[in-house]
Design an enzyme around this catalytic site. Structure first.
Site, PDB file in Angstrom:
ATOM      1  N   ARG A  21      33.486  35.552  43.821  1.00 49.36           N
ATOM      2  CA  ARG A  21      32.813  34.565  44.898  1.00 49.36           C
ATOM      3  C   ARG A  21      33.027  34.906  46.221  1.00 49.36           C
ATOM      4  NH1 ARG A  21      35.639  29.145  46.317  1.00 49.36           N
ATOM      5  NH2 ARG A  21      33.761  27.982  46.811  1.00 49.36           N
ATOM      6  N   HIS A  44      29.852  34.747  48.826  1.00 49.08           N
ATOM      7  CA  HIS A  44      29.926  34.186  50.219  1.00 49.08           C
ATOM      8  C   HIS A  44      29.869  35.074  51.323  1.00 49.08           C
ATOM      9  CE1 HIS A  44      32.036  30.154  49.057  1.00 49.08           C
ATOM     10  NE2 HIS A  44      31.003  30.270  48.086  1.00 49.08           N
ATOM     11  N   ASN A  48      34.482  27.837  52.288  1.00 49.62           N
ATOM     12  CA  ASN A  48      35.308  28.873  52.147  1.00 49.62           C
ATOM     13  C   ASN A  48      36.776  28.473  52.155  1.00 49.62           C
ATOM     14  OD1 ASN A  48      33.626  30.834  52.545  1.00 49.62           O
ATOM     15  ND2 ASN A  48      33.819  31.303  54.662  1.00 49.62           N
ATOM     16  N   HIS A  83      29.783  31.253  36.956  1.00 54.05           N
ATOM     17  CA  HIS A  83      30.707  29.831  36.814  1.00 54.05           C
ATOM     18  C   HIS A  83      31.196  30.329  35.283  1.00 54.05           C
ATOM     19  CE1 HIS A  83      29.045  27.754  40.421  1.00 54.05           C
ATOM     20  NE2 HIS A  83      29.794  28.786  40.567  1.00 54.05           N
TER      21      HIS A  83
END
Ligand code: HEM
Ligand SMILES: *[C@@H]1O[C@H](CO)[C@@H](O)[C@H](O)[C@H]1NC(C)=O
Ligand SMILES: *[C@@H]1O[C@H](CO)[C@@H](O)[C@H](O)[C@H]1NC(C)=O
Ligand SMILES: *[C@@H]1O[C@H](CO)[C@@H](O)[C@H](O)[C@H]1NC(C)=O
Ligand SMILES: *[C@@H]1O[C@H](CO)[C@@H](O)[C@H](O)[C@H]1NC(C)=O
Ligand SMILES: *[C@@H]1O[C@H](CO)[C@@H](O)[C@H](O)[C@H]1NC(C)=O
Ligand SMILES: *[C@@H]1O[C@H](CO)[C@@H](O)[C@H](O)[C@H]1NC(C)=O
Ligand SMILES: CC(=O)N[C@H]1CO[C@H](CO)[C@@H](O)[C@@H]1O
Length: 328
Positions: free
Chosen positions: A62, A66, A96, A194
């Site tokens: 992840r 980001h 975040n 996910h």
């Protein structure tokens, strides 16, 4: 084209070749000469540590996402402070706040600085670590060409604006991904990440409680599943609990994310939104009905694209000495 004639055409070809080559690309094993052991050091560290902390693999994947979605894959997500934004860097932005694994990246960086000071970018570390960590837990592998350089700006408002929120609808997701050069297939394939990891209730609790202000829940969420979440994990709208995103196999990179979404059990509105467009619904069904091998191949392709977003190469950016601060 006819009016250009042969020479005009060849000139165009030449110009596009020159433009293509000045826009320096990432290359496989970019550090082969400058730091031959670099990629092995990353791999060994990941293989020594991820088996003891498999949940970190999701966090590191992840983090790569980001990073790439804001200012390109330039490790701007790691910065604590920049001269233009002060401490309002990407890290403090809402999306975040649930990132994890910064110290893992710092430890890899220390090993690489000891081997080859000032050579390996933090941006490449994030990209390599994400891949190696996913592989270490039995997930797909993908090519990680290297040569990314580190950015010197990190801006919280940009992270908030450009990283899709879990409440995003289909058109927002489509636009957010298109802005990064990713298409609808990439959206469905990458959302498949996910299949591993966890979520805080805060990321989806609004779907469980008073969704539209009349004491209701999100009708796009399976009501039995919603009741179960309310009873067992997310007992109030302000619950700080965490839940497995893909219950039963949250550590296994498999097709069950797609199965859940099709059963209207995806945790986020952004997961459910993939069913609201006929094209993404069809990709989703195809992935779910296909083989894991096929999913891994598609995932690898889309991850390579994601890892290329807005990369800084050549002389732009810098090679940071410490990943949390720009060089002085
Ligand atoms: C499509 C838009 C996306 C949205 C709206 C979204 C949103 C979220 C949210 C809200 C969480 C939970 C954070 C928390 O509450 O702790 C999460 C977790 C996660 N996301 Fe996404 N995500 C998206 C796409 C992606 C992509 C493209 C990737 C990677 C390729 C990814 C990988 C992950 C992983 C691995 C986790 C689990 C993190 C952990 O266990 O710490 N997501 N995502
Ligand atoms: C941060 O980004 C926002 C939104 O793009 C912009 O308005 C703002 O000027 C930027 N802040 C700094 C200090 O560059
Ligand atoms: C961020 O900087 C401001 C002043 O620029 C300071 O007041 C605040 O304490 C800092 N926050 C953190 C978390 O360091
Ligand atoms: C999707 O969300 C955006 C931003 O919240 C909103 O402006 C837009 O109207 C929504 N689109 C649909 C089709 O609901
Ligand atoms: C639900 O939301 C509405 C509108 O925001 C509010 O008036 C009402 O008090 C809320 N109900 C509950 C049970 O929180
Ligand atoms: C949740 O938190 C909000 C804001 O902090 C507060 O106003 C609200 O009363 C809380 N709701 C519940 C059910 O605890
Ligand atoms: C950056 O901030 C993190 C907390 O977000 C802290 O743990 C770390 O020590 C800081 N690093 C530097 C070099 O200031
Ligand atoms: C990982 C990280 O830096 N998280 C920060 C996100 O932002 C909040 C404040 O908004 C900080 O408290 C967290 O430490």
């Amino acid at each position: 084209m006819e009016k250009l004639g042969y020479y005009g055409f060849m000139l165009l070809v030449l110009i596009s070749v020159v433009i293509g080559s000045t826009n320096a690309d990432l290359t496989m094993n970019f550090y082969a000469k400058s730091c031959p052991k670099a990629e092995k050091i990353v791999l060994d560290y990941v293989n020594n540590h991820i088996p003891n902390a498999p949940s970190l693999a999701a966090a590191l994947l992840r983090m790569h996402f980001h990073d790439c979605f804001v200012r390109g894959c330039d490790a701007s997500v790691l910065l604590n402070f920049t001269s233009s934004t002060g401490n309002q860097t990407e890290k403090v932005a809402v999306p975040n706040q649930t990132l994890r694994g910064f110290d893992f990246i710092d430890r890899v960086k220390s090993l690489l600085e000891a081997e080859c000071p000032g050579v390996i970018s933090c941006a490449d570390i994030v990209a390599l670590v994400a891949r190696d960590a996913v592989v270490a837990t039995g997930g797909p592998s993908w090519s990680v060409p290297t040569g990314r350089r580190d950015g010197v700006v990190s801006n919280a408002s940009e992270a908030l604006a450009q990283i899709p929120a879990p409440s995003s609808n289909f058109s927002t997701l489509q636009t957010d991904f298109a802005n990064k050069g990713l298409n609808l297939k990439d959206l469905v394939v990458l959302s498949g990440a996910h299949t591993i990891g966890i979520s805080h209730c805060s990321s989806f609790a609004s779907r469980l409680y008073n969704f539209t202000g009349v004491g209701d829940q999100d009708p796009a969420l399976d009501s039995e599943y919603a009741a179960n979440l309310r009873a067992r994990k997310c007992r109030s709208i302000n619950s700080t609990a965490i839940v497995e995103m893909d219950p039963g196999s949250f550590r296994t990179f498999d097709l069950s994310y797609y199965t859940f979404v099709l059963k209207r059990r995806g945790l986020f509105e952004s997961d459910a939104a993939l069913l609201t467009d006929s094209r993404t619904r069809s990709f989703l069904t195809q992935l779910e009905q296909g083989s894991v091998k096929n999913f891994f191949q598609e995932f690898a392709e889309s991850m390579e694209k994601m890892g290329n977003i807005g990369v800084k190469t050549g002389t732009s950016g810098e090679i940071r000495k410490r990943c949390a601060v720009v060089n002085s």
